[in-house]
Write an enzyme that holds these catalytic residues in place. Structure first.
Site, PDB file in Angstrom:
ATOM      1  N   HIS A   1      -9.100   3.880  -1.303  1.00 25.38           N
ATOM      2  CA  HIS A   1      -7.743   3.307  -0.728  1.00 25.38           C
ATOM      3  C   HIS A   1      -8.125   2.393  -1.819  1.00 25.38           C
ATOM      4  O   HIS A   1      -7.269   1.028  -1.746  1.00 25.38           O
ATOM      5  CB  HIS A   1      -7.686   2.619   0.781  1.00 25.38           C
ATOM      6  CG  HIS A   1      -6.101   2.457   0.629  1.00 25.38           C
ATOM      7  ND1 HIS A   1      -4.970   2.395  -0.186  1.00 25.38           N
ATOM      8  CD2 HIS A   1      -6.103   1.043   1.985  1.00 25.38           C
ATOM      9  CE1 HIS A   1      -4.002   2.047   0.724  1.00 25.38           C
ATOM     10  NE2 HIS A   1      -4.230   0.829   1.435  1.00 25.38           N
TER      11      HIS A   1
ATOM     12  N   CYS B   1       0.683  -1.574  -0.190  1.00 23.14           N
ATOM     13  CA  CYS B   1      -0.270   0.113   0.071  1.00 23.14           C
ATOM     14  C   CYS B   1       0.800   1.533  -0.005  1.00 23.14           C
ATOM     15  O   CYS B   1       0.235   2.286  -0.321  1.00 23.14           O
ATOM     16  CB  CYS B   1      -0.831  -0.398   1.668  1.00 23.14           C
ATOM     17  SG  CYS B   1      -2.144  -1.594   1.122  1.00 23.14           S
TER      18      CYS B   1
HETATM   19  N1  COA Z   1     -16.578   1.536   4.581  1.00 22.87           N
HETATM   20  C1  COA Z   1     -17.647   2.513   4.888  1.00 22.87           C
HETATM   21  N2  COA Z   1     -18.536   1.619   3.888  1.00 22.87           N
HETATM   22  C2  COA Z   1     -18.430   0.665   2.595  1.00 22.87           C
HETATM   23  C3  COA Z   1     -16.914   0.222   3.084  1.00 22.87           C
HETATM   24  C4  COA Z   1     -16.147   1.097   4.005  1.00 22.87           C
HETATM   25  N3  COA Z   1     -14.913   0.472   4.713  1.00 22.87           N
HETATM   26  N4  COA Z   1     -17.109  -1.308   2.052  1.00 22.87           N
HETATM   27  C5  COA Z   1     -18.023  -1.043   1.592  1.00 22.87           C
HETATM   28  N5  COA Z   1     -18.960  -0.804   2.360  1.00 22.87           N
HETATM   29  C6  COA Z   1     -20.477  -0.187   1.697  1.00 22.87           C
HETATM   30  C7  COA Z   1     -20.388  -0.016   0.756  1.00 22.87           C
HETATM   31  O1  COA Z   1     -20.764   1.480  -0.374  1.00 22.87           O
HETATM   32  C8  COA Z   1     -22.460  -0.782   0.700  1.00 22.87           C
HETATM   33  O2  COA Z   1     -22.521   0.268   0.736  1.00 22.87           O
HETATM   34  P1  COA Z   1     -24.421   0.533  -0.158  1.00 22.87           P
HETATM   35  O3  COA Z   1     -25.443  -0.687   0.104  1.00 22.87           O
HETATM   36  O4  COA Z   1     -24.741   1.717   0.631  1.00 22.87           O
HETATM   37  O5  COA Z   1     -24.091   0.409  -1.438  1.00 22.87           O
HETATM   38  C9  COA Z   1     -21.733  -1.670   1.363  1.00 22.87           C
HETATM   39  O6  COA Z   1     -20.893  -0.871   2.391  1.00 22.87           O
HETATM   40  C10 COA Z   1     -21.916  -3.165   1.691  1.00 22.87           C
HETATM   41  O7  COA Z   1     -20.186  -2.989   0.125  1.00 22.87           O
HETATM   42  P2  COA Z   1     -20.205  -4.245   0.169  1.00 22.87           P
HETATM   43  O8  COA Z   1     -18.507  -4.173  -1.120  1.00 22.87           O
HETATM   44  O9  COA Z   1     -20.946  -5.116   0.005  1.00 22.87           O
HETATM   45  O10 COA Z   1     -19.320  -4.712   1.373  1.00 22.87           O
HETATM   46  P3  COA Z   1     -17.836  -5.766   1.941  1.00 22.87           P
HETATM   47  O11 COA Z   1     -18.888  -6.570   3.015  1.00 22.87           O
HETATM   48  O12 COA Z   1     -18.319  -6.582   1.561  1.00 22.87           O
HETATM   49  O13 COA Z   1     -16.539  -5.514   2.112  1.00 22.87           O
HETATM   50  C11 COA Z   1     -14.899  -4.626   3.497  1.00 22.87           C
HETATM   51  C12 COA Z   1     -16.567  -4.478   3.856  1.00 22.87           C
HETATM   52  C13 COA Z   1     -15.223  -3.615   5.248  1.00 22.87           C
HETATM   53  C14 COA Z   1     -14.478  -6.208   4.156  1.00 22.87           C
HETATM   54  C15 COA Z   1     -14.534  -4.157   2.509  1.00 22.87           C
HETATM   55  O14 COA Z   1     -14.294  -2.600   2.437  1.00 22.87           O
HETATM   56  C16 COA Z   1     -12.754  -4.715   3.135  1.00 22.87           C
HETATM   57  O15 COA Z   1     -11.967  -5.787   2.325  1.00 22.87           O
HETATM   58  N6  COA Z   1     -11.445  -3.317   3.582  1.00 22.87           N
HETATM   59  C17 COA Z   1     -11.026  -3.222   4.132  1.00 22.87           C
HETATM   60  C18 COA Z   1      -9.254  -3.950   2.802  1.00 22.87           C
HETATM   61  C19 COA Z   1      -8.082  -3.804   2.524  1.00 22.87           C
HETATM   62  O16 COA Z   1      -7.882  -3.972   3.533  1.00 22.87           O
HETATM   63  N7  COA Z   1      -7.110  -2.236   2.745  1.00 22.87           N
HETATM   64  C20 COA Z   1      -5.696  -2.880   2.705  1.00 22.87           C
HETATM   65  C21 COA Z   1      -5.571  -2.455   4.384  1.00 22.87           C
HETATM   66  S1  COA Z   1      -3.377  -2.362   4.907  1.00 22.87           S
END
Ligand code: COA
Length: 390
Positions: free
Chosen positions: A336, A86
């Site tokens: 991100h 990242c």
């Molecule tokens: N913050 C706020 N809202 C979020 C979000 C987040 N991080 N991630 C998804 N959403 C929202 C989406 O916009 C969607 O909203 P909607 O229903 O109004 O359209 C809803 O939540 C569901 O989205 P979805 O993509 O199905 O979520 P998910 O459960 O599959 O994924 C996480 C959510 C948190 C697991 C995913 O964003 C993730 O893995 N994040 C971490 C990424 C990471 O590790 N990056 C590297 C860092 S070192």
């Protein structure tokens, strides 16, 4: 050591979020075109390109993206992909800075791109996990939300703090992004939204996590002499750069609640710029999870170890606080796309300093800013000091 300042001549960034019809190359073309136009230089003037990308092989079966980035940008110059998870584009910016400083180039194009949303969440999680230690973390099944939740729980055990303290970090960063058209989430949230959201990995709920994003960032950096000779308007300089390294696996570290790679990077960048942490007016830090912002503020020397947990709750790091942090919305709300994030910090901070960012008013008197970009669980970190110079 050479201490010549490097000027930021132009910046560009795509909106972060979902770009269903765009490949990584298209996103970088957009960001680079904007940065080159903003700089007012010819494509042919660019001497070298440094391009950050982490997971192109997973997401698009695309490696060898250095030359592809140059081709997409329409820049006929040597071009190298820089990969540091990242922190890939933070490291790419640093390569460009160093190249200019040794006098091998006058104009460099730096930045990065990532395409992630074409993968399912499970696939993206697996791809991101490659930034962890394959032998000791990936095989046992660690994910990044899991790894950072271990760090958050260790922090709570060692220094105290609550989920509510962390929630204030997310609330602050979402508030900062509301007016930022480049941000993935232009949506204000409150503490109850954060605490009531589905759990991802305890103590983190949905709003403690940065999202999965597509996007690209770019900057044209030039030597001071080139800026002067060509009459470029370059009010922002990169005056300090630093990078640090730590064990890839969390288990090999002395502490799960400190990030020595970021401490090393900050120390080096501050010494390079000739500043102290107390000179810094505002910061863009790598808040991939809410606790990561807390750890960053301590590594950057703004707070003693164990004391940054209440910074957002107390309003010290909000837009109207003494030390605004993540005025762009941060990774949490701006988004991100991992390989683009470090370059986006430079782009957003430059605009904040030039006065052409929607949140510039919050830092109208600021002259010194710091960017903090981390790879994995901060096994790599890159810090840059930016200053208003004219
Ligand atoms: N913050 C706020 N809202 C979020 C979000 C987040 N991080 N991630 C998804 N959403 C929202 C989406 O916009 C969607 O909203 P909607 O229903 O109004 O359209 C809803 O939540 C569901 O989205 P979805 O993509 O199905 O979520 P998910 O459960 O599959 O994924 C996480 C959510 C948190 C697991 C995913 O964003 C993730 O893995 N994040 C971490 C990424 C990471 O590790 N990056 C590297 C860092 S070192």
């Amino acid at each position: 050591m050479v201490t010549m300042n490097v000027r930021v001549a132009g910046v560009g960034m795509t909106p972060f979020g979902k770009h269903e019809d765009r490949m990584g190359r298209d996103l970088f073309a957009d960001a680079a075109t904007e940065a080159i136009a903003d700089a007012g230089v010819d494509h042919e003037a660019v001497d070298e390109v440094f391009f950050g990308n982490f997971m192109g092989e997973f997401a698009e079966v695309q490696g060898h993206s250095g030359p592809l980035a140059a081709e997409s940008a329409g820049v006929p110059a040597p071009s190298t992909r820089i990969e540091s998870a990242c922190a890939s584009s933070g490291a790419a910016v640093r390569q460009g800075v160093n190249r200019l400083r040794v006098g091998d180039a006058d104009v460099v194009l730096v930045g990065g791109a990532e395409r992630m949303t074409n993968l399912s969440t499970a696939e993206a999680t697996e791809a991101l996990a490659a930034a962890a230690d394959a032998a000791w973390e990936i095989r046992p099944g660690i994910t990044f939300p899991g790894a950072y939740s271990l760090m958050a729980n260790a922090y709570f055990d060692q220094y105290g703090g609550t989920r509510e303290d962390l929630a204030h970090v997310a609330v602050k960063n979402h508030a900062n992004a509301v007016e930022n058209d480049l941000a993935q989430f232009q949506k204000a949230i409150d503490v109850d939204d954060v605490l009531g959201a589905p759990t991802v990995s305890s103590p983190f709920g949905l709003y403690d996590c940065s999202p999965i994003s597509d996007g690209a960032s770019a900057a044209v950096l030039v030597s001071e002499s080139y800026a002067e000779e060509h009459g470029l308007e370059t009010p922002v300089a990169i005056t300090g750069t630093g990078q640090g390294t730590d064990s890839l696996a969390l288990m090999a570290r002395e502490s799960m609640t400190r990030t020595p790679a970021a401490e090393q990077a900050a120390e080096a960048a501050y010494a390079d710029a000739g500043i102290e942490p107390g000179d810094v007016d505002f910061a863009e830090v790598h808040d991939c999870f809410t606790v990561a912002e807390v750890l960053a503020l301590e590594a950057l020397g703004f707070y003693e170890t164990g004391e940054a947990i209440s910074a957002a709750r107390e309003g010290e790091t909000t837009a109207d606080g003494d030390l605004p942090v993540n005025l762009s919305g941060g990774l949490k709300a701006k988004g991100h796309p991992v390989g683009a994030t470090g370059g986006a910090q430079i782009s957003e901070m430059t605009k904040l300093m030039r006065g052409d960012h929607v949140n510039s008013d919050a830092v109208s008197d600021a002259t010194v800013g710091v960017t903090h970009n981390a790879g994995g669980t901060v096994a790599s970190a890159v810090v840059h000091v930016l200053e208003v110079v004219e």
